[in-house]
Design an enzyme around this catalytic site. Structure first.
Site, PDB file in Angstrom:
ATOM      1  N   THR A   1       1.649  -7.273   3.820  1.00  0.00           N
ATOM      2  CA  THR A   1       1.097  -8.518   3.289  1.00  0.00           C
ATOM      3  C   THR A   1       0.623  -8.256   1.869  1.00  0.00           C
ATOM      4  O   THR A   1      -0.193  -7.367   1.621  1.00  0.00           O
ATOM      5  CB  THR A   1      -0.049  -9.067   4.168  1.00  0.00           C
ATOM      6  OG1 THR A   1      -0.580 -10.253   3.554  1.00  0.00           O
ATOM      7  CG2 THR A   1      -1.150  -8.051   4.375  1.00  0.00           C
TER       8      THR A   1
ATOM      9  N   HIS B   1      -5.794   1.321  17.074  1.00  0.00           N
ATOM     10  CA  HIS B   1      -6.366   2.637  17.340  1.00  0.00           C
ATOM     11  C   HIS B   1      -6.063   3.143  18.747  1.00  0.00           C
ATOM     12  O   HIS B   1      -6.374   4.295  19.073  1.00  0.00           O
ATOM     13  CB  HIS B   1      -7.885   2.598  17.116  1.00  0.00           C
ATOM     14  CG  HIS B   1      -8.429   3.869  16.554  1.00  0.00           C
ATOM     15  ND1 HIS B   1      -7.670   4.998  16.356  1.00  0.00           N
ATOM     16  CD2 HIS B   1      -9.680   4.203  16.148  1.00  0.00           C
ATOM     17  CE1 HIS B   1      -8.406   5.958  15.848  1.00  0.00           C
ATOM     18  NE2 HIS B   1      -9.642   5.509  15.708  1.00  0.00           N
TER      19      HIS B   1
END
Length: 478
Positions: free
Chosen positions: A397, A449
């Site tokens: 992005t 994560h």
């Protein structure tokens, strides 16, 4: 996708142009009643939760009726246009007789022209603007027929004839409400037929249901006059219907924006996000961009910093393949992808979309530039297909185009990493022991994560930064 109402008239139903979509909004009609259409001709443009899509008709014929106007949201599987495949307007009269006969069985000797005209006034016209009486509503949502029949009280039956031959009895027009609103009403025990709708075109909203549920709760508490809680709940609902139109604008959440909101909420509260940052000198990368613009092999292609950033990320993924993965919660597995479908976030008038370049890891720099150019131009035109936005593995992005230094991007559902690129600015930088003006930017890498730990995420981000600082590494590392 199509059904026959008689020997010559066919209904074209709203298809599921993506995977599991339930509705779409009609943006524009390209044909009108009386127009001749051919197999494969585009008849309308619709907006789904993922993109704007043009719908082709699957047969030849003459358009008889457009069931819904532009701007109407229609459920998948609902007929939106009828076509006379016999090709003649005169065939319209016998096609409408089956609809007219049940409504007027007491007039078998009536001239054929009159029954053909009556349905146009009483049934067809309301359907044309997106809504109809009970019979047409049953055609729009047949799967809800049993639920509607159970919800209509006996006192709501009046005037016309029902389907069992009892003259003088018929159901009221079916209340207009979306499936989630109907479920809410059912859960709260609210009868939709007694609600006065406040939504556009007479659609019952969630606020209407909640407002109707308040007096229901109050009446249930009559034996205990001291209970005043339901009455106190009224002010919380009232503002939804009495806002100041001169000072506020309310925009329905639908289409791409609705899907994006749902996806981002799901991602933010499902995947544990970690974001790392690095500020890097990209002066050499900017010089390489200018050189590539003059290269014969890159003539006519989109060459900009994003191209080299995308290539740098692909190289970093090649060096650290475990980052290109997905978390399968149902099977409790990490799915490592041996391909990279590189998503590029694009801001469009309909909202943020993320089409992706399939098998980007296998493309040369000119091929990657060509794919980026096609992706951007298609997104700007609003023609990105649902297939182009499915199956992404990682995303870039570029918030720098808005002058933003960096951000903490949210993962696209099903992806493990997203790279945000900040604005490239001329800044004082220590270069070869001296402070000099250099082209500098900040990169931010967010990752899931659960499957990407700090070491792996740091290696990927460090590799991207190293390549942009010394773009010659594109040759040695690729």
């Amino acid at each position: 996708m199509t059904t026959m109402t008689d020997a010559s008239v066919r209904e074209f139903k709203m298809p599921d142009v993506g995977e599991g979509l339930t509705e779409a909004e009609i943006l524009k009609w390209y044909v009108q009643p009386g127009d001749t259409v051919t197999d494969g001709q585009v008849v309308c443009e619709v907006e789904t939760a993922k993109a704007a899509v043009e719908l082709p008709i699957p047969y030849d014929g003459v358009v008889r009726e457009l069931r819904f106007p532009e701007g109407t949201t229609v459920d998948v599987g609902t007929a939106i246009i009828t076509v006379d495949v016999a090709g003649g307007a005169a065939a319209g009269t016998p096609a409408e007789q089956p609809e007219a006969e049940p409504a007027a069985p007491a007039q078998p000797a009536a001239a054929p022209a009159r029954p053909a005209e009556e349905p146009k006034k009483e049934v067809r016209q309301p359907v044309l603007v997106g809504y109809g009486v009970a019979t047409s509503s049953t055609k729009r949502r047949p799967r809800k027929g049993a639920e509607t029949a159970a919800a209509v009280p006996a006192q709501a039956i009046q005037t016309e004839q029902n389907g069992h031959g009892h003259a003088g009895l018929a159901e009221k027009p079916r209340p207009l409400a979306k499936p989630p609103v109907r479920k809410l009403a059912k859960d709260l025990g609210v009868d939709l037929t007694v609600i006065t709708p406040s939504g556009p075109d007479g659609v019952i909203t969630r606020e209407d249901v909640h407002a109707a549920a308040v007096p229901t709760a109050a009446s249930a508490a009559v034996p205990e006059p001291a209970v005043a809680a339901p009455a106190a709940a009224r002010p919380a609902v009232a503002p939804a219907a009495t806002y100041d139109g001169a000072r506020e604008t309310r925009v329905p959440v639908k289409g791409v924006r609705k899907a994006t909101a749902a996806a981002m909420v799901g991602s933010a509260f499902t995947a544990p996000h970690v974001t790392e940052f690095v500020t890097v000198d990209v002066t050499r990368t900017m010089k390489l961009v200018e050189e590539l613009k003059q290269d014969k092999e890159m003539q006519g292609l989109r060459v900009n910093p994003l191209l080299l950033i995308a290539k740098a990320l692909l190289v970093a993924i090649k060096r650290n393949p475990d980052v290109n993965a997905a978390w399968d919660e149902a099977n409790q597995e990490i799915v490592r992808k041996h391909y990279v479908n590189l998503g590029i976030a694009a801001a469009t008038p309909r909202g943020l979309i993320v089409p992706n370049i399939k098998d980007a890891q296998a493309k040369t720099l000119p091929q990657l530039a060509e794919s980026l150019g096609e992706l951007v131009s298609t997104a700007r035109e609003g023609k990105t297909s649902p297939a182009a936005m499915q199956g992404g593995t990682v995303t870039i992005t570029n918030v720098g185009v808005f002058g933003v230094d960096t951000g903490t991007p949210i993962l696209n559902p099903g992806e493990s990493a997203i790279l945000a690129v900040g604005a490239i600015k001329l800044q004082p930088w220590v270069h070869k022991g001296k402070v000099k003006p250099r082209q500098v930017t900040t990169l931010a890498l967010s990752f899931d994560h659960r499957l990407v730990d700090g070491e792996l995420g740091s290696k990927v981000l460090a590799d991207v930064a190293a390549i942009l600082e010394q773009p010659k590494r594109l040759i040695t590392w690729a």
